[in-house]
Design an enzyme around this catalytic site. Structure first.
Site, PDB file in Angstrom:
ATOM      1  N   ASP A  59       0.884  -1.157   0.000  1.00 14.22           N
ATOM      2  CA  ASP A  59       0.000   0.000   0.000  1.00 14.22           C
ATOM      3  C   ASP A  59       0.930   1.216   0.000  1.00 14.22           C
ATOM      4  OD1 ASP A  59      -1.586   2.168   0.584  1.00 14.22           O
ATOM      5  OD2 ASP A  59      -2.726   1.161   2.167  1.00 14.22           O
ATOM      6  N   TYR A 154      -8.042  15.420  -6.699  1.00 15.15           N
ATOM      7  CA  TYR A 154      -7.180  14.801  -7.715  1.00 15.15           C
ATOM      8  C   TYR A 154      -6.298  15.871  -8.373  1.00 15.15           C
ATOM      9  CZ  TYR A 154      -5.842  12.062 -11.829  1.00 15.15           C
ATOM     10  OH  TYR A 154      -5.124  11.403 -12.812  1.00 15.15           O
ATOM     11  N   LYS A 158      -2.182  16.234  -8.119  1.00  9.87           N
ATOM     12  CA  LYS A 158      -1.282  16.144  -9.271  1.00  9.87           C
ATOM     13  C   LYS A 158      -0.438  17.414  -9.406  1.00  9.87           C
ATOM     14  CE  LYS A 158      -2.451  11.992 -10.532  1.00  9.87           C
ATOM     15  NZ  LYS A 158      -1.516  10.874 -10.324  1.00  9.87           N
ATOM     16  N   THR A 189      -8.285   3.515 -20.402  1.00  5.32           N
ATOM     17  CA  THR A 189      -8.148   2.427 -19.429  1.00  5.32           C
ATOM     18  C   THR A 189      -9.553   1.890 -19.121  1.00  5.32           C
ATOM     19  OG1 THR A 189      -8.256   4.009 -17.634  1.00  5.32           O
ATOM     20  CG2 THR A 189      -6.064   3.373 -18.341  1.00  5.32           C
TER      21      THR A 189
HETATM   22  N1  LIG Z   1      -6.172   6.971 -16.998  1.00  8.21           N
HETATM   23  C1  LIG Z   1      -6.042   8.263 -17.249  1.00  8.21           C
HETATM   24  O1  LIG Z   1      -6.763   8.827 -18.056  1.00  8.21           O
HETATM   25  C2  LIG Z   1      -4.944   9.045 -16.551  1.00  8.21           C
HETATM   26  C3  LIG Z   1      -4.634  10.332 -17.006  1.00  8.21           C
HETATM   27  C4  LIG Z   1      -3.631  11.065 -16.377  1.00  8.21           C
HETATM   28  C5  LIG Z   1      -2.975  10.511 -15.277  1.00  8.21           C
HETATM   29  N2  LIG Z   1      -3.320   9.258 -14.842  1.00  8.21           N
HETATM   30  C6  LIG Z   1      -2.602   8.735 -13.687  1.00  8.21           C
HETATM   31  O2  LIG Z   1      -1.890   7.583 -14.072  1.00  8.21           O
HETATM   32  C7  LIG Z   1      -1.740   6.713 -12.957  1.00  8.21           C
HETATM   33  C8  LIG Z   1      -2.214   5.334 -13.334  1.00  8.21           C
HETATM   34  O3  LIG Z   1      -3.559   5.421 -13.755  1.00  8.21           O
HETATM   35  P1  LIG Z   1      -4.312   4.229 -14.495  1.00  8.21           P
HETATM   36  O4  LIG Z   1      -5.378   4.859 -15.328  1.00  8.21           O
HETATM   37  O5  LIG Z   1      -3.354   3.317 -15.114  1.00  8.21           O
HETATM   38  O6  LIG Z   1      -5.053   3.570 -13.225  1.00  8.21           O
HETATM   39  P2  LIG Z   1      -5.532   2.073 -12.917  1.00  8.21           P
HETATM   40  O7  LIG Z   1      -6.691   2.215 -11.974  1.00  8.21           O
HETATM   41  O8  LIG Z   1      -5.722   1.274 -14.173  1.00  8.21           O
HETATM   42  O9  LIG Z   1      -4.271   1.466 -12.117  1.00  8.21           O
HETATM   43  C9  LIG Z   1      -3.866   1.968 -10.881  1.00  8.21           C
HETATM   44  C10 LIG Z   1      -3.175   0.850 -10.094  1.00  8.21           C
HETATM   45  O10 LIG Z   1      -2.761   1.417  -8.843  1.00  8.21           O
HETATM   46  C11 LIG Z   1      -3.048   0.487  -7.826  1.00  8.21           C
HETATM   47  N3  LIG Z   1      -3.231   1.187  -6.551  1.00  8.21           N
HETATM   48  C12 LIG Z   1      -4.245   2.016  -6.196  1.00  8.21           C
HETATM   49  N4  LIG Z   1      -4.077   2.438  -4.932  1.00  8.21           N
HETATM   50  C13 LIG Z   1      -2.928   1.861  -4.483  1.00  8.21           C
HETATM   51  C14 LIG Z   1      -2.230   1.886  -3.234  1.00  8.21           C
HETATM   52  N5  LIG Z   1      -2.689   2.592  -2.186  1.00  8.21           N
HETATM   53  N6  LIG Z   1      -1.094   1.176  -3.119  1.00  8.21           N
HETATM   54  C15 LIG Z   1      -0.629   0.431  -4.153  1.00  8.21           C
HETATM   55  N7  LIG Z   1      -1.255   0.363  -5.359  1.00  8.21           N
HETATM   56  C16 LIG Z   1      -2.399   1.065  -5.506  1.00  8.21           C
HETATM   57  C17 LIG Z   1      -4.318  -0.226  -8.268  1.00  8.21           C
HETATM   58  O11 LIG Z   1      -4.468  -1.496  -7.620  1.00  8.21           O
HETATM   59  C18 LIG Z   1      -4.091  -0.345  -9.772  1.00  8.21           C
HETATM   60  O12 LIG Z   1      -3.446  -1.560 -10.101  1.00  8.21           O
HETATM   61  C19 LIG Z   1      -2.512   7.351 -11.806  1.00  8.21           C
HETATM   62  O13 LIG Z   1      -1.617   8.081 -10.996  1.00  8.21           O
HETATM   63  C20 LIG Z   1      -3.462   8.284 -12.530  1.00  8.21           C
HETATM   64  O14 LIG Z   1      -3.867   9.357 -11.725  1.00  8.21           O
HETATM   65  C21 LIG Z   1      -4.275   8.511 -15.451  1.00  8.21           C
END
Ligand SMILES: NC(=O)c1ccc[n+]([C@@H]2O[C@H](COP(=O)([O-])OP(=O)(O)OC[C@H]3O[C@@H](n4cnc5c(N)ncnc54)[C@H](O)[C@@H]3O)[C@@H](O)[C@H]2O)c1
Length: 255
Positions: A59, A154, A158, A189
């Site tokens: 975590d 959020y 960021k 995603t």
């Molecule tokens: N998807 C988008 O459009 C997007 C855009 C900009 C930034 N992001 C950022 O990219 C990153 C990844 O996003 P994603 O879309 O791949 O998300 P996702 O939900 O597909 O994957 C996130 C992963 O983080 C893990 N996780 C969550 N909380 C956790 C914790 N406390 N400890 C350990 N693991 C934990 C989850 O189990 C999951 O496997 C994030 O920081 C998100 O804010 C995403």
């Protein structure tokens, strides 16, 4: 595939899904030893097995667990070259400032921002011992641009990731440790697909702002992470690396 990461040891938080999972695969394909760090043991272990790496259940909000993650990495593979601090959440109860409660605010700050503080805090000493390193922290284009479709905690989290990455990039530059923020635009995603399949108007409202006319695929973000992690970006640190389909540069987009 080019082997820019041959012999490198990388930690990817949130490596079980989305951008993290695509990056685990990309790092492994470029020759790195990859440690997948995630809350989710089933998909985390599957990702690590596929990459021929190690899964550590963690975590990222827990200081002792984060400390142990980087120590386990060094105990297993001998060093730490790359930290991709990427785990993050965007829950539905984080919305307008007028309706978002303090509990949701705190939860998002902890997972998205405090986690990056902890990961950098415990990765950097190992990189100092190694004489070099590359840290990539996942921010977002919303750290740079305002959205009327607010997710207030959020966005603030960021912004914090972006500012912290800049400061660390400057502080540790002369020690060969580079720190960059990665700012993806919206990525295709499962979470996003589900949300927008239910509500096409919501998707259209966002898509109109993207000059490229679509959301990113996770593999396109992973390619950018691999660049930042590798020596190909050796003169980059303290940067805000936008991979956003042109959103941040756009006034009027093509029809
Ligand atoms: N998807 C988008 O459009 C997007 C855009 C900009 C930034 N992001 C950022 O990219 C990153 C990844 O996003 P994603 O879309 O791949 O998300 P996702 O939900 O597909 O994957 C996130 C992963 O983080 C893990 N996780 C969550 N909380 C956790 C914790 N406390 N400890 C350990 N693991 C934990 C989850 O189990 C999951 O496997 C994030 O920081 C998100 O804010 C995403």
């Amino acid at each position: 595939m080019v082997q820019r990461l041959e012999g490198r040891v990388a930690v990817v938080t949130g490596g079980a899904s989305g951008i993290g999972l695509a990056t685990v695969r990309r790092f492994a394909n470029e020759g790195a030893k990859v440690v997948v760090a995630d809350l989710d043991p089933a998909s985390g272990k599957a990702a690590a097995d596929e990459a021929g790496g190690l899964f550590v259940q963690v975590d990222v909000t827990d200081e002792e667990q984060v400390k142990a993650l980087f120590q386990t990495t060094v105990d297993t593979y001998g060093k730490l070259d790359i930290a991709f601090n990427n785990a993050g959440i965007s829950p539905p109860d984080d919305d307008s400032i007028l309706t978002t409660g303090i509990e949701a605010w705190d939860r998002v700050q902890k997972v998205n921002l405090t986690s990056v503080y902890l990961c950098c805090k415990y990765a950097i000493p190992h990189m100092q011992a190694n004489g070099k390193g590359s840290i990539v922290n996942t921010a977002s284009f919303v750290a740079t641009m305002g959205a009327a479709t607010s997710q207030i905690s959020y966005t603030a989290s960021k912004g914090g990731v972006l500012a912290m990455s800049r400061e660390l990039g400057v502080q540790f530059a002369r020690e060969g440790i580079r720190v960059n923020a990665l700012s993806p635009g919206p990525v295709n995603t499962p979470l996003l697909q589900e949300l927008f399949a239910k509500d096409p108007e919501r998707a259209a409202r966002r898509l109109v702002h993207v000059p490229l006319g679509r959301f990113a695929e996770p593999e396109e973000i992973a390619a950018a992470v691999a660049f930042l992690a590798s020596d190909d970006s050796s003169f980059m640190t303290a940067s805000n690396f936008l991979v956003d389909g042109g959103i941040a540069g756009a006034y009027v987009t093509p029809l």
